[in-house]
Structure formats: structure tokens, C-alpha cells
Motif scaffolding. Structure first.
Motif, PDB file in Angstrom:
ATOM      1  N   LYS A 136     -35.957  -5.339 -36.857  1.00  0.00           N
ATOM      2  CA  LYS A 136     -36.953  -6.105 -36.046  1.00  0.00           C
ATOM      3  C   LYS A 136     -37.620  -7.685 -36.908  1.00  0.00           C
ATOM      4  CE  LYS A 136     -40.616  -5.483 -32.968  1.00  0.00           C
ATOM      5  NZ  LYS A 136     -41.345  -4.801 -32.076  1.00  0.00           N
ATOM      6  N   ASN A 137     -38.066  -8.353 -36.746  1.00  0.00           N
ATOM      7  CA  ASN A 137     -38.209  -9.314 -37.864  1.00  0.00           C
ATOM      8  C   ASN A 137     -39.107  -9.693 -36.600  1.00  0.00           C
ATOM      9  OD1 ASN A 137     -36.088  -9.388 -39.999  1.00  0.00           O
ATOM     10  ND2 ASN A 137     -35.913 -11.798 -39.696  1.00  0.00           N
ATOM     11  N   SER A 138     -40.871  -9.710 -37.072  1.00  0.00           N
ATOM     12  CA  SER A 138     -41.861 -10.311 -36.773  1.00  0.00           C
ATOM     13  C   SER A 138     -42.740 -10.854 -37.625  1.00  0.00           C
ATOM     14  CB  SER A 138     -42.486  -9.053 -36.287  1.00  0.00           C
ATOM     15  OG  SER A 138     -43.334  -8.474 -37.154  1.00  0.00           O
ATOM     16  N   GLU A 139     -43.960 -11.980 -36.812  1.00  0.00           N
ATOM     17  CA  GLU A 139     -44.433 -12.909 -37.278  1.00  0.00           C
ATOM     18  C   GLU A 139     -45.584 -12.745 -36.108  1.00  0.00           C
ATOM     19  OE1 GLU A 139     -41.777 -16.364 -37.732  1.00  0.00           O
ATOM     20  OE2 GLU A 139     -41.060 -16.412 -35.824  1.00  0.00           O
ATOM     21  N   PRO A 144     -46.506 -14.748 -42.449  1.00  0.00           N
ATOM     22  CA  PRO A 144     -45.065 -14.159 -43.315  1.00  0.00           C
ATOM     23  C   PRO A 144     -44.530 -13.404 -42.136  1.00  0.00           C
ATOM     24  CG  PRO A 144     -47.394 -12.878 -43.578  1.00  0.00           C
ATOM     25  CD  PRO A 144     -48.018 -14.497 -42.717  1.00  0.00           C
ATOM     26  N   ILE A 145     -42.874 -14.050 -42.325  1.00  0.00           N
ATOM     27  CA  ILE A 145     -42.415 -13.089 -41.585  1.00  0.00           C
ATOM     28  C   ILE A 145     -41.364 -11.545 -41.824  1.00  0.00           C
ATOM     29  CG2 ILE A 145     -39.705 -12.563 -40.724  1.00  0.00           C
ATOM     30  CD1 ILE A 145     -40.089 -15.587 -40.730  1.00  0.00           C
ATOM     31  N   VAL A 185     -47.099 -17.011 -34.915  1.00  0.00           N
ATOM     32  CA  VAL A 185     -47.549 -18.390 -34.818  1.00  0.00           C
ATOM     33  C   VAL A 185     -48.651 -19.202 -34.437  1.00  0.00           C
ATOM     34  CG1 VAL A 185     -46.262 -20.104 -34.129  1.00  0.00           C
ATOM     35  CG2 VAL A 185     -44.531 -18.189 -35.106  1.00  0.00           C
ATOM     36  N   ILE A 218     -47.127 -21.142 -39.265  1.00  0.00           N
ATOM     37  CA  ILE A 218     -46.719 -19.755 -39.315  1.00  0.00           C
ATOM     38  C   ILE A 218     -46.954 -18.349 -40.990  1.00  0.00           C
ATOM     39  CG2 ILE A 218     -44.165 -18.190 -39.278  1.00  0.00           C
ATOM     40  CD1 ILE A 218     -42.463 -20.606 -38.017  1.00  0.00           C
ATOM     41  N   ARG A 277     -44.583 -13.672 -31.938  1.00  0.00           N
ATOM     42  CA  ARG A 277     -42.897 -13.921 -32.261  1.00  0.00           C
ATOM     43  C   ARG A 277     -42.133 -11.906 -32.966  1.00  0.00           C
ATOM     44  NH1 ARG A 277     -41.487 -19.562 -33.106  1.00  0.00           N
ATOM     45  NH2 ARG A 277     -42.014 -19.261 -34.975  1.00  0.00           N
ATOM     46  N   ALA A 278     -41.134 -11.860 -32.596  1.00  0.00           N
ATOM     47  CA  ALA A 278     -40.509 -11.235 -32.774  1.00  0.00           C
ATOM     48  C   ALA A 278     -39.131 -11.219 -32.155  1.00  0.00           C
ATOM     49  CB  ALA A 278     -40.878  -9.578 -32.616  1.00  0.00           C
ATOM     50  N   GLN A 322     -40.275  -7.995 -41.725  1.00  0.00           N
ATOM     51  CA  GLN A 322     -38.702  -7.660 -41.993  1.00  0.00           C
ATOM     52  C   GLN A 322     -38.794  -6.106 -41.424  1.00  0.00           C
ATOM     53  OE1 GLN A 322     -34.229  -7.775 -43.540  1.00  0.00           O
ATOM     54  NE2 GLN A 322     -34.106  -9.055 -42.001  1.00  0.00           N
TER      55      GLN A 322
END
Length: 97
Positions: free
Chosen positions: A19-22, A4-5, A24, A2, A34-35, A7
């Protein structure tokens, strides 16, 4: 793996949203974004209720069930770092980019 996430919080919307997004990496070579999108309902200066609204996996997005909710309690905050505890006991350490 993964990455960095990220936000993003939007306080201009009513209610405020996040919204949190990353990204993978699956099988060592396939990058899949992914979010999760959520509405925020501040209770006071430290506590915020969270209602998850939408999950996104690659090109597929779907509505979150209505009972997917939680709360975040800010335990430390300065100009660079936010330390938050979730209602399930998770600890989140966020740094400003």
C-alpha cells in the motif's frame, strides 16, 4: 503539494501486498489522503509483478480495473535504500523509515 509517500509491504498475506499512501494539499489548504493498494507476485529475487487492486482518494475508494498492472525490477538494495525501475521506465528511490 505532495507529502512523503509511505509504502507498507505485507509479506504475511498470500499473495503479498503493498500500500502506497500520501497526503496531497489542494488549493494550498485542503489535505486529502490518497492511496493505492496492490498484490505483489515475486518472479525472482529482483523482479516483482504488481496487480493494482484499489485506489483511495479521501473518503472514496474504488476497485482498480483488471488491466492496471505493472512490474518492478530492483536495481539496488541495502539496509536503508531500495532503487527500483518500473516497467514503464519510472525510477523509484525508497528509503527505510
Amino acid at each position: 503539494r505532495i507529502g512523503p509517500i509511505i509504502q507498507a509491504i505485507d509479506t504475511t498475506t498470500v499473495p503479498p501486498s503493498a500500500k502506497n499512501s500520501e497526503v496531497v494539499k489542494y488549493f494550498g489548504f485542503l489535505d486529502v489522503p490518497r492511496a493505492v493498494e496492490a498484490e505483489l507476485s515475486p518472479v525472482d529475487g529482483k523482479l516483482t509483478n504488481v496487480q493494482f487492486k484499489r485506489f483511495i482518494l479521501g473518503p472514496i475508494g474504488f476497485k482498480a480495473p483488471g488491466n492496471f498492472e505493472g512490474a518492478l525490477d530492483i536495481t539496488y538494495l541495502d539496509e536503508e535504500v531500495r532503487l527500483t525501475r518500473g516497467d514503464k521506465g519510472n525510477i523509484f528511490v525508497l528509503t527505510r523509515m
